[in-house]
Structures are given as C-alpha cells and as structure tokens.
Design a protein around this motif. Structure first.
Motif, PDB file in Angstrom:
ATOM      1  N   UNK A 119       1.404   4.413  -3.670  1.00  0.00           N
ATOM      2  CA  UNK A 119       1.886   5.003  -4.920  1.00  0.00           C
ATOM      3  C   UNK A 119       3.180   4.330  -5.356  1.00  0.00           C
ATOM      4  N   UNK A 120       4.027   4.026  -4.397  1.00  0.00           N
ATOM      5  CA  UNK A 120       5.298   3.379  -4.724  1.00  0.00           C
ATOM      6  C   UNK A 120       5.064   1.990  -5.325  1.00  0.00           C
ATOM      7  N   UNK A 162      11.346   6.474  -2.661  1.00  0.00           N
ATOM      8  CA  UNK A 162       9.907   6.398  -2.472  1.00  0.00           C
ATOM      9  C   UNK A 162       9.285   7.794  -2.485  1.00  0.00           C
ATOM     10  N   UNK A 167       4.325  -0.229   7.307  1.00  0.00           N
ATOM     11  CA  UNK A 167       3.488  -0.141   6.105  1.00  0.00           C
ATOM     12  C   UNK A 167       3.404  -1.473   5.365  1.00  0.00           C
ATOM     13  N   UNK A 201       1.565   7.016   0.397  1.00  0.00           N
ATOM     14  CA  UNK A 201       2.867   7.094  -0.261  1.00  0.00           C
ATOM     15  C   UNK A 201       3.366   5.706  -0.637  1.00  0.00           C
ATOM     16  N   UNK A 202       3.191   4.751   0.244  1.00  0.00           N
ATOM     17  CA  UNK A 202       3.615   3.400  -0.060  1.00  0.00           C
ATOM     18  C   UNK A 202       2.773   2.812  -1.198  1.00  0.00           C
ATOM     19  N   UNK A 204       9.176   9.115  -6.076  1.00  0.00           N
ATOM     20  CA  UNK A 204       8.066   8.548  -6.827  1.00  0.00           C
ATOM     21  C   UNK A 204       6.757   9.222  -6.445  1.00  0.00           C
ATOM     22  N   UNK A 205       6.606   9.510  -5.177  1.00  0.00           N
ATOM     23  CA  UNK A 205       5.380  10.169  -4.722  1.00  0.00           C
ATOM     24  C   UNK A 205       5.248  11.563  -5.325  1.00  0.00           C
ATOM     25  N   UNK A 211       4.111  11.260  -8.854  1.00  0.00           N
ATOM     26  CA  UNK A 211       2.676  10.974  -8.918  1.00  0.00           C
ATOM     27  C   UNK A 211       1.856  12.231  -8.645  1.00  0.00           C
TER      28      UNK A 211
END
Lengths: 192, 192
Positions: free
Chosen positions: A120-121, B117, A52, A117-118, B120-121, B124
């Motif tokens: 959003x991180x 991670x 990613x 997902x990345x 955090x997702x 969100x």
DNA sequence: GTCTATACAATGATAGAC
DNA sequence: GTCTATCATTGTATAGAC
C-alpha cells in the motif's frame, strides 16, 4: 574475476520467493534466506533496507517511470493526456516475466499483513509521484491530485486483470481500458 | 473501586506522545513508554498490537463511521451524494480536541518513515471502506472506486487546512469545500 | 479480568577482520 | 564486498499475582 558469485540481489530475491512460497513470509527468517542464497544476514541487510524490501525494492524504479511519462508528453497536452502519458510509460515497462512473478507474489502478499502494508505504501508513493509530475506541468492542484488517484487506480486494476489473464495483450492495453472506464464513471458521477 | 489506575490506554498514549515529542519516535523504546505510564512492556503489547498502533489505534473507529454515513443516506441519493454523506459523518466526529492532538502528532509523523507508512495504510483502509459501502449501495464498481478516492482525498485535504487554522468552523465545512474543489476539477478534466 | 516477571525468537545495527 | 560476532529493541509466550 571476482571472489564471489555475482548477482547477490537476484539470488536473495529468488531464495526469498521460494521460501515464502514454501513456508510463508512470517515463518521464514532472514538468516534462512541468506543461507539459501549462499550469503549471510549481514549482507542481506546491506543490500536491502529491511526484510520487506527484498520483495518490493524493484518497484522503486516505477516512480521514475511515471514521472518520465508525464515529463515527456507534448507541450499542448491536456491534463488528462498528461496523466495518460504517465501511466502509459509506467505500464509499458512491464514485460511478460513480471506477470509470472506477480502470480507467485500475489498469494504471498495476500497472506501477510506486513507485506500488504508495504504494498500500500508503494502504491501511495506512485500516486504522489504522479501528482507531483502533473503539478509540475502546471496542472491545477486539485486536478493533479484527482488525476493521480484515477491514473494509479487504473494501473492497479489493469494489472490485476493482466496477471489473471493469459492473452498476449500487453499490460498497457488493460490499463488504458480501465482509464476509460474510470473516466466515464467520473463524468457520470460529477455531473449529477 | 479498582486496584489499578484507570485508563491504561490513555496513559500510554499520552506518555508516548510526550516521549516522541521529546526524543523522537525511533529513539523512544516501548519499555520507556510503559514505564512513564506506570505499566510494563507486557501490558503495552496486550493493549496495542504494535508500537505504531499506540498512535493510530484511535483511527480504527473511523472506518465504521464512513460506512455508517453511506448506509444512512436517503434511498434516492445519487452516487455522489452517497459519498458526501460518508465523508460528512466521518469528519463530523472530529471535535476540537482532535485538532490539538493533530498539531502535536503531525511533526512526529513527518519525522518517522515507520509511522508514515502506517498512516498511509490507515488512509487506504478508509478508502477501501468507503468504496465497499458505496458498492454495497449498488453504485457501479468504477464509480465506487473513483468516488472513494475523491472523498478520502477531500477528507485529508480538509483535515490539513483545519489543523493549520484557528477558526471556529468545524472540520466538516473544510472537507466539503475540498469536495467541491475536487468535483470541479474532475468535471473540467474528464470532459476535455 | 488486569497486571507483572521472565524467558525467548527475530529484526536490524555496528565494529572489526579478510 | 563479505564474514563473524555482538548488541539493542520489538514483539511473543508462559505462568502467576492481585
């Protein structure tokens, strides 16, 4: 005079974007990316911590930018002005080439939960960086958090409009417009 | 009368938490978790879409809760009241057992970037769910986004205080206190 | 309908050679 | 700094047992 072609990172990034656009993110293997870039899988994973990060590593410098924007603001600046200074420097770094990259990248992102997902991180990391920078300038804890949410939301909203538009206006003008919208919304909503 | 021990999901969750606490998240393999739960790796991946979801799958129902809280609010409710109704139902679902689980889970989370991670997702996803529910009740687009940020921030801040405290007060009271803090902060900051 | 056995592809780590 | 090679682990796919 080196034994290898230069800019391995850039070659890997370009190769990855091409392959992702052609076959999708999940159907592309790291070995294929490395091969198209004229390298091996081992080298890819030395330069990027995971698959990613090929696409997102460039975003890491944005954390430093938003912090710098807050740190550089005038001594007498209000909390709101400190936040604006942060997102102004943040969005000021985006040149027109980023818009073209965004147009290629966005559909790839939308199609891959893993990349999403990345993404959003990284957004959260930006928010935390802004919050810390504000708190560091002696902004109240709750003000710092709430302003960070507002600023980063404006940045992402503005970015979406900018990428979708063709005008010559820089990203910053779109972002500041969103800041104004959100400021007005918050005034209406918290005084009810 | 079934041929297998019941509650495979629960057993896998407990086994995972034990092993993560003992050896850390990364050093624990999915085969070890399955073995301690008296199952196989195949079954684990049928019940959970990936290793991280063992710990986070329970959070998925929260999305429905926050939406229900907004949907159920009175017809005459203001945008702010709609948001409060959402986070009230959201935090109302947490019983005291969740506090004990949180105390076990939080250090594990903090030690694992991968779990972080995913956390955090999920945050969100909650924010987006709240934003959509608010927008659905005819709240202005910018108001919906900004209120969602504020509400979910209050929820997480309140959760942290609740998990760290020992009092009998429910999570909801801590969260509503944070809502008030953030409301005041936004009033000060957007009227400067 | 739930579980097991087995085989398999891909990520990501590691060690040693040039 | 890159390569080859090997390895553990995650996660999938299939076919079958109870």
């Amino acid at each position: 005079m080196s034994r290898w072609e230069p800019d391995a990172r850039g070659r890997l990034l370009r190769a990855a974007l091409e392959l992702f656009a052609e076959h999708g993110y999940e159907s592309t293997t790291t070995a294929q990316i490395a091969e198209r870039a004229g390298l091996t899988k081992t080298t890819l994973f030395r330069l990027f911590s995971d698959k990613r990060e090929i696409v997102f590593q460039a975003q890491d410098e944005l954390v430093a930018l938003v912090k710098r924007g807050v740190d550089e603001a005038d001594v007498g600046a209000s909390p709101f002005e400190l936040m604006v200074s942060g997102v102004r420097v943040l969005s000021g770094a985006h040149v027109d080439e980023h818009r073209r990259t965004g147009r290629i990248l966005d559909p790839i992102l939308a199609a891959s939960p893993e990349l999403n997902e990345r993404a959003v991180f990284k957004r959260f990391a930006l928010t935390v960086a802004l919050e810390k920078a504000l708190f560091n300038r002696l902004v109240d804890r709750w003000e710092a958090g709430a302003l960070a949410d507002l600023g980063i939301r404006a940045y992402y909203l503005g970015y979406d409009v900018w990428v979708a538009s063709d005008g010559p206006a820089p990203l910053t003008s779109y972002v500041l417009e969103q800041v104004t919208h959100l400021q007005g919304a918050m005034q209406r909503v918290t005084n009810s």
